[in-house]
Design an enzyme around this catalytic site. Structure first.
Site, mmCIF file in Angstrom:
data_model
loop_
_atom_site.group_PDB
_atom_site.id
_atom_site.type_symbol
_atom_site.label_atom_id
_atom_site.label_comp_id
_atom_site.label_asym_id
_atom_site.label_seq_id
_atom_site.Cartn_x
_atom_site.Cartn_y
_atom_site.Cartn_z
ATOM 1 N NE ARG A 8 -10.749 -9.765 -2.165
ATOM 2 C CZ ARG A 8 -10.983 -8.790 -3.142
ATOM 3 N NH1 ARG A 8 -11.209 -8.873 -4.472
ATOM 4 N NH2 ARG A 8 -10.898 -7.504 -2.879
ATOM 5 C CE LYS A 28 -3.817 -2.092 2.780
ATOM 6 N NZ LYS A 28 -4.621 -1.786 1.898
#
Length: 513
Positions: A366, A292
């Site tokens: 996920r 990130k």
């Protein structure tokens, strides 16, 4: 902090601060505000009358007016708290009002306050529908206790302004009404304490709340609450074949934690339902190899807010004792870049046997949820719900007003919408239909862990999870936009919100009937 409920006259109650609510009963958008107190006490109305008619106080929701040494009252101060237009008055406004009163007291280092229970008979029927006593009492207590939480835990100069006591003063009414208010008060304490426990977990920095530490704190809560709890790590994940979960965890020196909580009541409702609450518990998310940007990465300690919501919900469920079996599966890990980290282009095999092509290592939530949802099914779950700070895309779609809601079952989704309305939380349903599945098809594996392009990112994430749910009724909550409050509100501090705890618990209770 202690909370108490008294059926007593507010006028003669000695307290540093007495809070009373006001509504605007003006009809029409152009009509001048007509602030009116929600009390039948003439003494309270007389103490505030000059200010209510002066025009300086409009009774907007969260607006306050503080009066010192009010005439005719034993309270040192009278705080008038606006709840907005009377036509829009609901438990949510009461929650905001009670929270606002507590936040005002905290800024003035007042440690003990009393709140006057609102009386709907103070307003004519043409302006106000009846305020039910039970949800009103619950909302007041929730708002007050949630407002007492502050996130400045690690400040060396911290001056603890937490309240010592909050007293809810209700009029002396019929026993049936008193029983409703008592029940609401008791539930409000349970819900707010559970939500604040969630907030305390989410607030912890990543160097403190590792997956192992999250397991310890969850186990300690379960022991106190009377829940069973198991905390497993790498060996168990390998035994179960949780290749997706392990793939995320392998880049960190901190071992993962698979936390399983169980609640089973003495008496079960007919139907044999078993509800599973599955939470994403990424205690710090760098994005892994697909790292990130530095800006805002400090907040990635809150990437376990979905797990936190499930842990808080289990605490409340243990106290409320619904007649339904509940399992919670928490998948906790760090997502770190290292020589052992999983990489874009890798193929992982999930516990279900599905193969996953990794397109972006920052789509890690996920992956852990995929194994968590499948594992919950193997434990016998008949209904599934998961919560996760899953995608930035849901914030682009819905802002920070609503969290994303996805489901594969209409009745289950309807139950959740009804539960969220009772809880006073905001969720907006987004599609999760088969025409989106093409976007996660892989040419080398069964599915990819992101869509083939950036569009509909929260939907493709939900479609990925749906692969591991099958036909089991399921709700997915993408809480990325609401799990963290960026600015102080009149009723709650900035920082972790504890969103979804109340709605999840209400949903479980709805299924238990």
């Amino acid at each position: 902090m202690s909370t108490q409920l008294l059926f007593s006259d507010a006028v003669s109650f000695a307290t540093p601060l007495l809070a009373v609510f006001a509504v605007d009963i003006a009809v029409g958008t152009d009509a001048p505000a007509l602030p009116t107190l929600l009390t039948t006490s003439d003494a309270l109305s007389d103490a505030a009358s000059a200010f209510l008619t002066s025009g300086e106080f409009k009774a907007a929701c969260g607006e306050t007016l503080l009066l010192h040494s009010p005439n005719g009252l034993k309270a040192d101060r009278l705080l008038i708290v606006g709840l907005g237009k009377v036509s829009k008055l609901a438990p949510t406004e009461l929650r905001i009002g009670a929270g606002t009163a507590v936040r005002v007291a905290k800024t003035k280092s007042i440690r003990n306050i009393a709140i006057v229970f609102p009386e709907d008979r103070a307003i004519s029927d043409e302006h106000l529908e009846s305020l039910d006593c039970m949800p009103s009492a619950r909302s007041l207590v929730e708002g007050a206790l949630l407002a007492d939480f502050d996130p400045d835990t690690y400040r060396s100069d911290r001056k603890d302004r937490s309240l010592e006591s909050i007293t809810l003063l209700a009029p002396d009414q019929q026993k049936a009404t008193q029983d409703e208010i008592r029940a609401g008060h008791a539930e409000g304490v349970i819900f707010a304490e559970a939500q604040n426990f969630t907030r305390s977990l989410v607030n912890e920095p990543g160097n403190v709340l590792t997956p192992t530490e999250l397991g310890r704190r969850t186990a300690a809560m379960c022991q106190t609450a009377g829940l069973s709890c198991e905390v497993h790590s790498t060996a168990k994940l390998k035994e179960l074949g949780m290749g997706a979960f392990l793939g995320v965890a392998q880049g960190s020196a901190e071992p993962p934690a698979l936390i399983v909580m169980r609640y089973k009541p003495a008496q079960l409702a007919p139907g044999g339902k078993i509800v599973a609450l599955v939470g994403k518990g990424i205690t710090f998310d760098t994005g892994g190899i697909s790292i990130k940007p530095a800006d805002g990465m400090d907040k990635m300690k809150y990437d376990m807010a979905g797990a936190g919501a499930m842990i808080g919900a289990m605490q409340a469920i243990a106290a409320l004792k619904p007649k339904i079996e509940v399992i919670s599966v928490i998948c906790s890990a760090e997502n770190m870049p290292s020589g052992t980290a999983y990489k874009p282009g890798d193929v992982l095999t999930a516990m279900s046997g599905k193969t996953i092509e990794i397109m972006n290592t920052d789509a890690e939530g996920r992956l852990v949820l995929a194994d968590g949802l499948h594992y919950a099914k193997t434990l016998g779950a008949t209904h599934l719900i998961d919560a996760a700070t899953l995608t930035g895309a849901v914030v682009v779609a819905l802002g920070k007003v609503n969290s994303g809601l996805f489901s594969n079952d209409e009745a289950t989704c309807d139950h959740f919408h009804a539960a969220a309305k009772i809880a006073g939380e905001h969720f907006w349903r987004l599609p999760c239909t088969e025409d989106y599945r093409e976007l996660i098809k892989s040419s080398i594996a069964d599915i990819m862990n992101t869509g083939r392009d950036r569009w509909g990112g929260s939907i493709t994430a939900a479609m990925f999870l749906k692969e591991f749910v099958g036909d089991t009724p399921w709700v997915h909550l993408d809480i990325a936009g609401q799990a963290w409050i960026d600015d102080h509100h009149t009723e709650i501090a900035k920082g972790p919100s504890g969103v979804a705890v109340r709605s999840i618990v209400e949903w479980v209770r709805a299924l238990s009937v």
